[in-house]
Design an enzyme around this catalytic site. Structure first.
Site, PDB file in Angstrom:
ATOM      1  N   HIS A 455     -13.253  -7.611  52.933  1.00 59.04           N
ATOM      2  CA  HIS A 455     -12.671  -8.064  51.869  1.00 59.04           C
ATOM      3  C   HIS A 455     -11.961  -7.393  50.476  1.00 59.04           C
ATOM      4  CE1 HIS A 455     -16.974 -10.225  52.890  1.00 59.04           C
ATOM      5  NE2 HIS A 455     -15.764 -10.433  53.860  1.00 59.04           N
TER       6      HIS A 455
HETATM    7  C1  LIG Z   1     -12.683  -9.615  60.484  1.00 59.50           C
HETATM    8  C2  LIG Z   1     -12.644 -10.408  59.169  1.00 59.50           C
HETATM    9  C3  LIG Z   1     -13.917 -11.245  58.982  1.00 59.50           C
HETATM   10  C4  LIG Z   1     -13.831 -11.866  57.621  1.00 59.50           C
HETATM   11  N1  LIG Z   1     -14.869 -12.715  57.715  1.00 59.50           N
HETATM   12  C5  LIG Z   1     -14.940 -13.433  56.574  1.00 59.50           C
HETATM   13  C6  LIG Z   1     -16.065 -14.493  56.414  1.00 59.50           C
HETATM   14  O1  LIG Z   1     -16.592 -14.958  57.396  1.00 59.50           O
HETATM   15  N2  LIG Z   1     -15.960 -15.228  55.293  1.00 59.50           N
HETATM   16  C7  LIG Z   1     -15.049 -15.046  54.162  1.00 59.50           C
HETATM   17  O2  LIG Z   1     -15.356 -15.661  53.096  1.00 59.50           O
HETATM   18  N3  LIG Z   1     -14.140 -14.112  54.427  1.00 59.50           N
HETATM   19  C8  LIG Z   1     -14.008 -13.187  55.628  1.00 59.50           C
HETATM   20  N4  LIG Z   1     -13.060 -12.290  55.461  1.00 59.50           N
HETATM   21  C9  LIG Z   1     -12.133 -12.267  54.420  1.00 59.50           C
HETATM   22  C10 LIG Z   1     -11.102 -13.554  54.253  1.00 59.50           C
HETATM   23  O3  LIG Z   1     -10.552 -13.859  55.410  1.00 59.50           O
HETATM   24  C11 LIG Z   1     -10.018 -12.829  53.249  1.00 59.50           C
HETATM   25  O4  LIG Z   1     -11.104 -12.430  51.930  1.00 59.50           O
HETATM   26  C12 LIG Z   1      -8.938 -14.090  52.886  1.00 59.50           C
HETATM   27  O5  LIG Z   1      -8.604 -14.454  54.268  1.00 59.50           O
HETATM   28  C13 LIG Z   1      -8.056 -13.400  51.766  1.00 59.50           C
HETATM   29  O6  LIG Z   1      -6.927 -14.458  51.523  1.00 59.50           O
HETATM   30  P1  LIG Z   1      -5.769 -14.199  51.032  1.00 59.50           P
HETATM   31  O7  LIG Z   1      -4.985 -15.456  50.868  1.00 59.50           O
HETATM   32  O8  LIG Z   1      -6.100 -13.152  49.912  1.00 59.50           O
HETATM   33  O9  LIG Z   1      -4.945 -13.213  52.339  1.00 59.50           O
HETATM   34  P2  LIG Z   1      -4.611 -13.551  53.594  1.00 59.50           P
HETATM   35  O10 LIG Z   1      -5.664 -14.634  54.282  1.00 59.50           O
HETATM   36  O11 LIG Z   1      -4.604 -12.235  54.213  1.00 59.50           O
HETATM   37  O12 LIG Z   1      -3.266 -13.992  53.620  1.00 59.50           O
HETATM   38  C14 LIG Z   1      -2.044 -13.253  53.214  1.00 59.50           C
HETATM   39  C15 LIG Z   1      -0.902 -13.631  54.156  1.00 59.50           C
HETATM   40  O13 LIG Z   1       0.211 -13.432  53.503  1.00 59.50           O
HETATM   41  C16 LIG Z   1       1.083 -12.902  54.544  1.00 59.50           C
HETATM   42  N5  LIG Z   1       2.075 -11.940  53.839  1.00 59.50           N
HETATM   43  C17 LIG Z   1       1.795 -10.692  53.323  1.00 59.50           C
HETATM   44  N6  LIG Z   1       2.911 -10.097  52.843  1.00 59.50           N
HETATM   45  C18 LIG Z   1       3.911 -10.852  52.903  1.00 59.50           C
HETATM   46  C19 LIG Z   1       5.096 -10.952  52.652  1.00 59.50           C
HETATM   47  N7  LIG Z   1       5.716  -9.903  52.100  1.00 59.50           N
HETATM   48  N8  LIG Z   1       5.950 -11.978  52.914  1.00 59.50           N
HETATM   49  C20 LIG Z   1       5.388 -13.190  53.834  1.00 59.50           C
HETATM   50  N9  LIG Z   1       4.086 -13.366  54.108  1.00 59.50           N
HETATM   51  C21 LIG Z   1       3.486 -11.905  53.805  1.00 59.50           C
HETATM   52  C22 LIG Z   1       0.311 -12.292  55.598  1.00 59.50           C
HETATM   53  O14 LIG Z   1       0.912 -12.081  56.948  1.00 59.50           O
HETATM   54  C23 LIG Z   1      -0.845 -13.457  55.256  1.00 59.50           C
HETATM   55  O15 LIG Z   1      -0.658 -14.330  56.373  1.00 59.50           O
HETATM   56  C24 LIG Z   1     -12.809 -11.637  56.711  1.00 59.50           C
HETATM   57  C25 LIG Z   1     -11.804 -10.763  56.918  1.00 59.50           C
HETATM   58  C26 LIG Z   1     -11.835 -10.025  58.198  1.00 59.50           C
HETATM   59  C27 LIG Z   1     -10.638  -9.193  58.206  1.00 59.50           C
END
Ligand SMILES: Cc1cc2nc3c(=O)[nH]c(=O)nc-3n(C[C@H](O)[C@H](O)[C@H](O)COP(=O)(O)OP(=O)(O)OC[C@H]3O[C@@H](n4cnc5c(N)ncnc54)[C@H](O)[C@@H]3O)c2cc1C
Ligand code: SF4
Length: 542
Positions: A455
């Site tokens: 996270h």
């Molecule tokens: C194994 C695992 C289990 C987890 N389990 C849970 C859970 O059970 N419950 C929970 O609440 N959270 C869980 N999490 C955490 C949760 O999934 C994340 O906190 C959440 O997805 C973060 O959201 P985000 O939008 O910040 O980033 P992300 O979901 O990572 O999305 C970011 C996106 O941006 C894209 N990106 C990055 N840079 C660029 C760029 N320059 N141009 C275009 N695209 C780009 C990436 O490819 C990605 O698709 C878990 C994480 C992991 C790794």
């Protein structure tokens, strides 16, 4: 539409009959763009994970022309073979090998497809605890983010994702054995609420749900955005935001086909996640004024304790993360299920050669459960020679929390009837009797622990003051018009609970603001939701 009550127990979790099937797939693959291309949108959303996808869907349904840029590709259940080795390479950035540098290396996996990390996450859903929001108000001036203010957005997210509680019969023996120990000790805990619909307990959530039961954003929000007219450009990496006259005008991206894409737009929502958003903003020369960009990295570091039982457990069956114990959440310690298939355990068991082999032959009798710490330690992210560098030292308070959490979980396992308990601590890998003194006396250091983190948060933190944060409480980038951040990077500190629906609720709220709409008034109330005992924001208080 009336408010009504949305079922969240019983069949609500297993009934997949009403699963959403997208009518259209509006996707442009970057592999097919070799030259220069210019496109026009009202809003360009960068990233399709927990933050980006909800914004895109809400804005598109509100009538805006939305374009999503996503570095990863769209993956579907047809490609998911439930084998961790294959799936880790396919679905994780850098094949899941990203790690921090510091007083102990910590593996920090990130998703890399349409749906971002939600595609590989465990599906656990907790709302932001009220005590955490109170600290945000005091410490970061985020007074507008109250439990009442966020409630309609949480309801909406929870409805979109069918957040409902794992029934005991799908929780798996791994959870039931831990529940038995918790009940005997009188510790508080419950079955987890998850974003799933039609889940059959196949046990591989972190490696691509083979039945499409997990309601990740690539399965829900992104197709719903398409249905409302939005387009996803996959295989397109955003390089920088073009600002003219103090306002965002365009986003420049490179495509996996070797081409260049320019998205002319009126507003940009950055949602690349807490590791990549600060790097992207820095490349664009944005968000630098407070000096906070890329800093304040919290990660909720975690580890796992294992135990051997006489009875058969077979932790490969059932929902891997189906039960939590919040008895010590106020201290900053949460216990959550961490089961999985044999190769998942084999990768992380701290033994080698015959000992490893012998234990793996006992796989069906082994249980594994996670310890997550609401960290006070903080790290940073930067780019060095084109590579991501994540610095993070686990501070002494957090090391002590791990020692206590590991000791407590070992106590639970003994209470549940374990024969042997395996600790993630160098020099104390196996306990053959319930004696906490050796670990207590040893005073483990950070480098003695085996840690992972799931996270990352806080690297473009929200703060009402432009001098202290990167975005304001409404997620608008301080100092420039038309740029917003809606992902884990804005969450200003540890939550003590898993963050995905906090990120989604904040992103949904941003979309309603951009549309000039009031909060949704008619979202059904969930029949029940998790209420973990996170009274104060342990990790934020530092
Ligand atoms: C194994 C695992 C289990 C987890 N389990 C849970 C859970 O059970 N419950 C929970 O609440 N959270 C869980 N999490 C955490 C949760 O999934 C994340 O906190 C959440 O997805 C973060 O959201 P985000 O939008 O910040 O980033 P992300 O979901 O990572 O999305 C970011 C996106 O941006 C894209 N990106 C990055 N840079 C660029 C760029 N320059 N141009 C275009 N695209 C780009 C990436 O490819 C990605 O698709 C878990 C994480 C992991 C790794
Ligand atoms: S347990 Fe299996 S069916 Fe249920 S959400 Fe996880 S991967 Fe999908």
């Amino acid at each position: 539409m009336s408010n009504g009550v949305r079922p969240t127990t019983g069949e609500a979790y297993t009934d997949g009959s009403g699963a959403f099937v997208p009518a259209v797939e509006r996707i442009e693959r970057g592999s097919g763009i070799a030259g220069e291309r210019r496109v026009r949108a009202d809003v360009c959303v960068i990233g399709t994970g927990a933050g980006g996808a909800p914004v895109a869907k809400e804005l598109a349904e509100g009538g805006m022309r939305v374009l999503m840029l996503e570095e990863g590709e769209r993956r579907s259940a047809d490609e998911f073979n439930a084998r961790p080795r294959d799936m880790t390479a396919l679905l994780y950035r850098d094949a899941g090998q990203l790690a921090t540098i510091g007083n102990v290396p910590i593996v920090l996996p990130l998703g890399s497809s349409v749906g971002g990390t939600t595609l590989v996450n465990s599906g656990t859903c907790f709302r932001t605890p009220g005590g955490v929001l109170e600290v945000w108000a005091r410490k970061f001036g985020l007074e507008q983010l109250t439990v009442e203010e966020l409630d309609p957005y949480f309801r909406r997210v929870e409805r979109e994702l069918n957040v409902s509680q794992v029934p005991a019969e799908l929780a798996g023996n791994n959870a039931l054995v831990v529940k038995r120990g918790a009940d005997a000790l009188g510790w508080s805990g419950d079955f987890i609420y998850r974003n799933a619909k039609g889940c059959v307990g196949s046990g591989v959530c972190a490696f691509g749900c083979p039945t499409s039961a997990k309601q990740h954003t690539g399965q829900t929000y992104v197709p719903r955005a398409w249905q409302a007219g939005a387009v996803t450009y996959s295989g397109c990496r955003a390089g920088k935001i073009v600002v003219e006259g103090g306002r965002a005008r365009a986003v420049e991206a490179t495509t996996s086909g070797g081409g260049r894409l320019r998205v002319e737009c009126d507003a940009v929502v950055v949602a690349c996640g807490a590791i990549h958003t600060p790097l992207f903003l820095r490349r664009s020369g944005l968000g630098l004024d407070s000096g906070q960009l890329g800093r304040n990295l919290a990660i909720h570091p975690a580890t796992a304790v294992r135990a051997e039982f006489a009875e058969e457990i077979d932790m490969a069956r059932g929902v891997p993360q189906s039960f939590y114990i919040d008895e010590f959440a106020d201290e900053g310690i949460m216990f959550e299920g961490a089961a999985g298939p044999p190769d998942y355990l084999a990768m992380s068991f701290p033994f080698s050669r015959e000992r490893h082999r012998d234990l793996m032959l006992r796989f069906k009798h082994l249980s594994q459960f996670g310890v997550m710490v609401s960290d006070r330690s903080r790290g940073s992210v930067r780019e060095r020679a084109g590579r991501v560098e994540i610095r993070y030292d686990v501070g002494p308070d957090d090391v002590e929390l791990f020692r206590r959490g590991i000791e407590l979980l070992a106590e639970l396992y003994w209470e549940a009837g374990a024969r042997r308990v395996f600790l993630p601590v160098h020099g104390h890998a196996e306990q053959t009797e319930p004696d906490p003194r050796p670990l207590r006396d040893a005073k483990p250091r950070a480098r003695d622990l085996t840690l992972m983190a799931f996270h990352p948060l806080g690297t473009a933190r929200a703060d009402a003051s432009a001098a202290c944060g990167v975005v304001d409480g409404d997620l608008r980038l301080h100092g420039v018009d038309g740029v917003y951040v809606a992902d884990a990077s804005v969450v200003p500190g540890s939550l003590g609970v898993n963050p995905q629906i906090t990120i989604m609720a904040l992103a949904t709220r941003l979309a309603f603001h951009l549309l000039g709409e009031p909060a949704p008034q008619h979202e059904p109330e969930p029949e029940s939701i998790a209420r973990p005992r996170v009274g104060r924001a342990h990790g934020v208080a530092a």
